[in-house]
Design an enzyme around this catalytic site. Structure first.
Site, PDB file in Angstrom:
ATOM      1  N   MET A 143      71.183  28.467  23.413  1.00  0.00           N
ATOM      2  CA  MET A 143      72.055  29.552  22.955  1.00  0.00           C
ATOM      3  C   MET A 143      72.310  30.516  24.103  1.00  0.00           C
ATOM      4  O   MET A 143      71.367  31.098  24.651  1.00  0.00           O
ATOM      5  CB  MET A 143      71.418  30.285  21.761  1.00  0.00           C
ATOM      6  CG  MET A 143      71.353  29.422  20.509  1.00  0.00           C
ATOM      7  SD  MET A 143      70.560  30.243  19.093  1.00  0.00           S
ATOM      8  CE  MET A 143      68.821  30.037  19.489  1.00  0.00           C
ATOM      9  N   CYS A 170      80.096  23.316  23.053  1.00  0.00           N
ATOM     10  CA  CYS A 170      80.339  24.752  23.144  1.00  0.00           C
ATOM     11  C   CYS A 170      81.833  25.049  23.089  1.00  0.00           C
ATOM     12  O   CYS A 170      82.610  24.516  23.882  1.00  0.00           O
ATOM     13  CB  CYS A 170      79.750  25.305  24.436  1.00  0.00           C
ATOM     14  SG  CYS A 170      80.005  27.071  24.624  1.00  0.00           S
ATOM     15  N   ASN A 214      72.326  19.947  13.713  1.00  0.00           N
ATOM     16  CA  ASN A 214      72.355  21.354  14.101  1.00  0.00           C
ATOM     17  C   ASN A 214      73.487  22.024  13.322  1.00  0.00           C
ATOM     18  O   ASN A 214      74.450  21.385  12.931  1.00  0.00           O
ATOM     19  CB  ASN A 214      72.586  21.432  15.619  1.00  0.00           C
ATOM     20  CG  ASN A 214      72.856  22.826  16.137  1.00  0.00           C
ATOM     21  OD1 ASN A 214      73.839  23.046  16.840  1.00  0.00           O
ATOM     22  ND2 ASN A 214      72.010  23.776  15.805  1.00  0.00           N
TER      23      ASN A 214
END
Length: 335
Positions: A22, A104, A215
């Site tokens: 993160m 991302c 996730n």
């Protein structure tokens, strides 16, 4: 940095529960703190671009504490030669796994043609991981989305996995949401596109030979256990592990049968030597304690703990007196 013995299946066993990479959060201090809470879960660095590794301040980008193992380095990039060079450089640091970011959705990532935009180019991803594997002493894995923009996940995700696995990757962490490259901010991309857990479970059924972690939006260990019971190999916690790190205190017993179990208070005590080393080397207290704010989430005194650390840890010269004052707030409210 020394290598742990990961011969028994590499980091796959540790990936039964992992803490997601993160940006701006999972730095070395965050990971060292999380390792105090769980001995077994796999930890990931923030994404580092291949270009940064090649041209940047390598110790600042790649150094970590030996206690962090098992720990994986996440790289971002889309040029096979650049990624291979970054892997070659990073090999000296002894990470336990190298992960390629194909998930991302940030604008700066899209502009550099890496991250989720690569879901549109599975052949390029395959070329990247082939180049990375050729020079990596450890396993290369991929973290991806279920698709982007107008793609149909049920069609593109299996095709993506097949194409990339042909280059030798057998471990995938799948964020169970699409990414919208236009119109949504990175934060919105973590919250607005609907979650599709059944599709990720279906990928494990369809490709039993792959190690698949899920996730996205997972809020706690009960939910993680339910997903593992559906046949998935691993669960990757993101914001839940960051905002409520005490979740990780139960992980070792529940997922690895390790009865060590410590309390949140004991974890703070165990973490003191690390904090002391950081302060002695000229570091600032808040660089560490900003990751500890949620440790007592939901407990009496949690607000006082957060307030003391938020207000005082940033002051010049802040040290253990601030940590002790925050703990005193907890004890007072709990009495």
């Amino acid at each position: 940095m020394g290598h742990p013995d990961t011969s028994a299946g590499g980091t796959a066993a540790a990936a039964r529960l992992s803490v997601a990479p993160m940006m701006d959060w999972t730095d070395r201090h965050c990971r060292a703190f999380h390792r105090t809470l769980t001995r077994h879960a796999l930890l990931y660095t923030e994404m580092v671009t291949a270009q940064a590794v090649i041209h940047g301040d390598r110790p600042r980008l790649l150094d970590y504490d030996a206690t962090e193992h098992p720990v994986a380095l996440q790289l971002g990039g889309s040029e096979p030669a650049e990624l291979a060079e970054a892997v070659r450089i990073a090999a000296d640091w002894g990470y336990d796994e190298i992960n390629l970011n194909v998930g991302c959705p940030s604008d700066r990532v899209k502009a550099g043609c890496f991250g989720a935009v690569l879901m549109l180019e599975p052949e390029r991803v395959a070329a990247c991981v082939a180049a990375m594997r050729a020079v990596s002493p450890v396993e290369v894995t991929v973290k991806c989305r279920i698709g982007v923009d107008e793609q149909v996940p049920e069609e593109v995700l299996p095709a993506f996995l097949e194409t990339v696995s042909a280059a030798g990757v057998t471990r995938f962490a799948i964020h169970a949401r699409k990414a919208w490259l236009q119109g949504l901010s990175p934060k919105e991309n973590r919250e607005i596109p609907p979650l599709d857990y059944p599709l990720v479970v279906e990928m494990k059924r369809r490709f039993p030979q792959f190690h698949i972690s899920i996730n996205g939006g997972i809020t706690g260990l009960d939910q993680a256990e339910e997903l593992l019971e559906q046949g998935l190999d691993g669960v990757m916690l993101g914001r839940a592990a960051y905002h409520e790190p005490a979740l990780l205190l139960e992980a070792d017993g529940r997922f690895w049968g390790d009865p060590r179990g410590i309390s949140a208070h004991e974890a703070v005590e165990e973490f003191r030597p690390y904090i002391a080393r950081h302060l002695e080397s000229g570091g600032r207290l808040h660089q560490i304690t900003r990751h500890m704010l949620g440790l007592f989430h939901g407990q009496p005194g949690a607000r006082g703990w957060r307030r003391v650390l938020s207000e005082r840890a940033t002051r010049p010269g802040a040290g253990f007196d601030v940590l002790d004052a925050a703990l005193a707030e907890l004890l007072r409210d709990a009495a």
